[in-house]
Write an enzyme that holds these catalytic residues in place. Structure first.
Site, PDB file in Angstrom:
ATOM      1  N   CYS A 121      -1.648   9.426   3.758  1.00  0.00           N
ATOM      2  CA  CYS A 121      -1.677   9.022   2.354  1.00  0.00           C
ATOM      3  C   CYS A 121      -2.979   9.483   1.713  1.00  0.00           C
ATOM      4  CB  CYS A 121      -1.529   7.520   2.242  1.00  0.00           C
ATOM      5  SG  CYS A 121      -2.655   6.649   3.313  1.00  0.00           S
TER       6      CYS A 121
ATOM      7  N   GLU B 111       0.864  -1.195   0.000  1.00  0.00           N
ATOM      8  CA  GLU B 111       0.000   0.000   0.000  1.00  0.00           C
ATOM      9  C   GLU B 111       0.892   1.234   0.000  1.00  0.00           C
ATOM     10  OE1 GLU B 111      -3.150  -0.414  -0.626  1.00  0.00           O
ATOM     11  OE2 GLU B 111      -2.741  -2.557  -0.570  1.00  0.00           O
TER      12      GLU B 111
HETATM   13  P1  NAD Z   1       8.831   4.840   3.410  1.00  0.00           P
HETATM   14  O1  NAD Z   1       8.557   4.113   2.143  1.00  0.00           O
HETATM   15  O2  NAD Z   1       9.981   5.756   3.444  1.00  0.00           O
HETATM   16  O3  NAD Z   1       9.063   3.784   4.585  1.00  0.00           O
HETATM   17  C1  NAD Z   1       8.113   2.788   4.903  1.00  0.00           C
HETATM   18  C2  NAD Z   1       8.836   1.631   5.558  1.00  0.00           C
HETATM   19  O4  NAD Z   1       9.696   1.021   4.608  1.00  0.00           O
HETATM   20  C3  NAD Z   1       9.715   2.017   6.739  1.00  0.00           C
HETATM   21  O5  NAD Z   1       9.604   1.052   7.740  1.00  0.00           O
HETATM   22  C4  NAD Z   1      11.106   1.995   6.119  1.00  0.00           C
HETATM   23  O6  NAD Z   1      12.134   1.775   7.064  1.00  0.00           O
HETATM   24  C5  NAD Z   1      10.972   0.837   5.164  1.00  0.00           C
HETATM   25  N1  NAD Z   1      11.985   0.759   4.101  1.00  0.00           N
HETATM   26  C6  NAD Z   1      12.736   1.750   3.578  1.00  0.00           C
HETATM   27  N2  NAD Z   1      13.551   1.252   2.615  1.00  0.00           N
HETATM   28  C7  NAD Z   1      13.283  -0.075   2.517  1.00  0.00           C
HETATM   29  C8  NAD Z   1      13.788  -1.132   1.685  1.00  0.00           C
HETATM   30  N3  NAD Z   1      14.717  -0.928   0.774  1.00  0.00           N
HETATM   31  N4  NAD Z   1      13.267  -2.368   1.860  1.00  0.00           N
HETATM   32  C9  NAD Z   1      12.301  -2.597   2.771  1.00  0.00           C
HETATM   33  N5  NAD Z   1      11.813  -1.637   3.579  1.00  0.00           N
HETATM   34  C10 NAD Z   1      12.285  -0.395   3.457  1.00  0.00           C
HETATM   35  O7  NAD Z   1       7.473   5.568   3.809  1.00  0.00           O
HETATM   36  P2  NAD Z   1       7.197   6.489   5.066  1.00  0.00           P
HETATM   37  O8  NAD Z   1       7.902   7.784   4.861  1.00  0.00           O
HETATM   38  O9  NAD Z   1       7.432   5.747   6.327  1.00  0.00           O
HETATM   39  O10 NAD Z   1       5.627   6.700   4.956  1.00  0.00           O
HETATM   40  C11 NAD Z   1       5.049   7.650   4.139  1.00  0.00           C
HETATM   41  C12 NAD Z   1       4.532   7.039   2.866  1.00  0.00           C
HETATM   42  O11 NAD Z   1       3.628   6.000   3.173  1.00  0.00           O
HETATM   43  C13 NAD Z   1       3.736   8.022   2.013  1.00  0.00           C
HETATM   44  O12 NAD Z   1       4.082   7.830   0.671  1.00  0.00           O
HETATM   45  C14 NAD Z   1       2.290   7.620   2.274  1.00  0.00           C
HETATM   46  O13 NAD Z   1       1.409   7.987   1.257  1.00  0.00           O
HETATM   47  C15 NAD Z   1       2.419   6.158   2.419  1.00  0.00           C
HETATM   48  N6  NAD Z   1       1.307   5.579   3.163  1.00  0.00           N
HETATM   49  C16 NAD Z   1       0.395   4.819   2.485  1.00  0.00           C
HETATM   50  C17 NAD Z   1      -0.697   4.285   3.150  1.00  0.00           C
HETATM   51  C18 NAD Z   1      -1.717   3.450   2.439  1.00  0.00           C
HETATM   52  O14 NAD Z   1      -2.504   2.794   3.110  1.00  0.00           O
HETATM   53  N7  NAD Z   1      -1.740   3.444   1.137  1.00  0.00           N
HETATM   54  C19 NAD Z   1      -0.858   4.528   4.509  1.00  0.00           C
HETATM   55  C20 NAD Z   1       0.107   5.291   5.177  1.00  0.00           C
HETATM   56  C21 NAD Z   1       1.186   5.810   4.488  1.00  0.00           C
END
Ligand code: NAD
Length: 515
Positions: free
Chosen positions: A320, A286
């Site tokens: 999001c 997501e």
């Molecule tokens: P992010 O993608 O930076 O990080 C999310 C998670 O992924 C963190 O735990 C991070 O440590 C991990 N991560 C980073 N690099 C990785 C890799 N190479 N492999 C595996 N995991 C890795 O996102 P964020 O800044 O924490 O959150 C904000 C984003 O999340 C926004 O884009 C928002 O729209 C989205 N979001 C979506 C939903 C939804 O339901 N669609 C809900 C909440 C947030």
């Protein structure tokens, strides 16, 4: 039998008793600031030298906790523990698993304001937003517990007289749960417990900005009777721990919520079959949004302006589902634009600690820099109507910002900013408004403010988003009421908090016995 599901009510902080309870809870949380938190692997606490430092984004020098940091080696150890535990956990009674969740929900509910206070500190959330985050975490536990009870006996399939056919769901295996910082409690808890209640074992890698609340969830689940090793807590760098586990041949599925860049990276890496891997990994991914509120010419314009402002600036636009674009019929554009600017200028921004501001900070320096650079881009692309300034001297604060007259193709109309910035644009008519709204690679949420019934029906068919709302804002989906998830580059549309969600974490098995 369990009582029917109902969502957790929100707290009214204008009631003095509630306000006092919250202030007490904040004091309790403050007394615990700066504590150390270990990893939890196979039920054992493991402390590492290297630590993640979780800070209060409203007060950078306030450390919420020092959290042990997993590396590849520890991730491997956690994988072994989870893989081994799966052999017994997969046979656990779904009722037992649901009961753990009902108890966990009750534990959180009893200390609700303490969790909320931690979200104020670790996430920089205003009280109201933090309270909603805690409520949603409770909802996920209550809802998924009940969903599992509904799914535990599988589904009816036909049988001929000489046979007895059955269809039921079995768990998948070890799931890697990777969660974001913005719904630091709700999404982290929801994705984790969904993977667990379906009979899988879990490696939980919370976001590095908000690992303490995830440790608190572990404590709650332990208290609720979850056996050791079922959920393993391994905060650590996404690039190291995340990549290692996504690539791992024993990973059966990955449940990720976060940005588009990381989500697509995980999708690609998980698709590669590694040596020794016996399955195709399942991915529940997501991602982001570029969510739009459409305002028709036949509409309640005050409702439109209020909806835009609330949806754009709740939790500093770090949802999001946040409204980052408003597409307004040209006949009413000026009125709506003026009112949005006026309402935005009334909002105050500051430390959420004492509940005296509408908006708190953004999460960290990286977010601050990114959002401020989009504000600079916005100044080139549109007319600055409100905000446009930030201050990162004590915490990461950005004033709510509105740009008018922005071209639908502009960067601030196309790219996810994930901060308190909204762009307004004009549409010639309703068709044109829907076209502009759909002109994005995302497809998460949207709203239409209109009194025209035909336009509601038209949007229902043509506005291509996973969650579409009429005559309200585009945020604040409730578990079990508005299943949540998006189309296109917003993700796999797994619909968290919906009746299909748990099935993504299981596989169907058919048995047929000759009689
Ligand atoms: P992010 O993608 O930076 O990080 C999310 C998670 O992924 C963190 O735990 C991070 O440590 C991990 N991560 C980073 N690099 C990785 C890799 N190479 N492999 C595996 N995991 C890795 O996102 P964020 O800044 O924490 O959150 C904000 C984003 O999340 C926004 O884009 C928002 O729209 C989205 N979001 C979506 C939903 C939804 O339901 N669609 C809900 C909440 C947030």
């Amino acid at each position: 039998m369990v009582v029917p599901y109902k969502h957790e009510p929100f707290t009214d902080f204008s009631v003095e008793e509630n306000r006092n309870e919250m202030l007490e809870a904040l004091k309790k949380v403050e007394a615990e600031l700066g504590k150390e938190y270990p990893l939890i692997i196979g039920g054992k606490r493991i402390t590492t030298e290297d630590k993640i430092v979780s800070v209060n984004p409203a007060k950078k020098d306030e450390v919420v906790g020092y959290v042990s940091k997993a590396d590849k080696e520890l991730a491997e150890k956690a994988m072994k523990a989870a893989d081994e535990k799966f052999q017994t956990w997969r046979k656990s009674d779904p009722k037992f698993r649901a009961d753990v969740l009902f108890r966990a929900a009750a534990i959180v509910r009893r200390k609700k304001h303490e969790f909320t206070a931690l979200l104020v500190k670790e996430g920089g959330k205003p009280w109201k937003e933090a309270d909603a985050d805690t409520a949603e975490a409770i909802d996920f536990m209550e809802y998924y517990g009940r969903q599992m009870l509904e799914l535990k006996d599988g589904a009816y399939v036909n049988s001929r007289p000489i046979e007895h056919n059955q269809f039921h769901y079995i768990p998948l295996g070890v799931g890697v749960v990777i969660s974001p910082w913005n719904f630091l409690f709700a999404i982290m808890a929801g994705t984790t417990v969904a993977a667990m209640v379906t009979g899988n074992t879990v490696l939980l890698k919370p976001a590095s900005a908000t690992p303490v609340i995830a440790y608190k969830l572990m404590e709650v689940l332990e208290e609720a009777g979850l056996p050791k090793g079922v959920i393993n807590y391994i905060p650590g760098p996404g690039s190291e721990v995340g990549d290692h586990l996504v690539d791992h041949p024993r990973t059966r599925f990955v449940s990720f919520t976060g940005s588009r860049d990381v989500g697509t990276r995980i999708f690609e890496r998980a698709a590669k079959v590694q040596p020794g891997q016996k399955w195709l990994k399942r991915t529940i991914i997501e991602m982001g949004g570029k969510d739009t509120i459409v305002v028709d010419n036949e509409a309640d314009l005050e409702l439109a302006a209020q909806s835009i402002v609330q949806s754009a600036f709740g939790f500093s636009g770090q949802k999001c589902s946040a409204c980052s674009r408003a597409v307004i019929h040209e006949e009413v554009y000026d009125q709506v634009k003026d009112r949005v600017a006026e309402l935005t200028k009334e909002l105050s921004t500051g430390n959420p600690h004492d509940n005296s501001h509408f908006m708190g900070p953004v999460i960290d320096q990286g977010a601050f820099d990114k959002i401020m650079s989009y504000i600079e881009i916005g100044k080139e692309e549109g007319e600055l109507l409100a905000g446009g300034t930030g201050d990162n001297s004590t915490g990461w604060f950005i004033n709510p910002t509105v740009f008018g007259n922005v071209d639908p193709e502009a960067r601030i109309m196309q790219e996810e900013i994930f901060g308190p910035v909204v762009a307004l644009t004009k549409a010639k008519d309703f068709n044109n408004a829907i076209e502009i709204a759909n002109n994005t690679e995302y497809g998460l949420t949207g709203a239409v403010i209109t009194n025209n019934r035909e336009h509601i029906e038209q949007a229902r068919e043509d506005f291509h988003v996973g969650n579409l709302y009429f005559n309200r804002g585009c945020t604040a989906a409730i578990v079990g009421y508005q299943p949540f998830g998006g189309f296109n580059m917003s993700g796999t549309d797994s619909k968290a908090g919906g009746p299909d969600y748990l099935i993504h974490h299981m596989q169907g098995k058919t048995t047929s016995e000759m009689l």
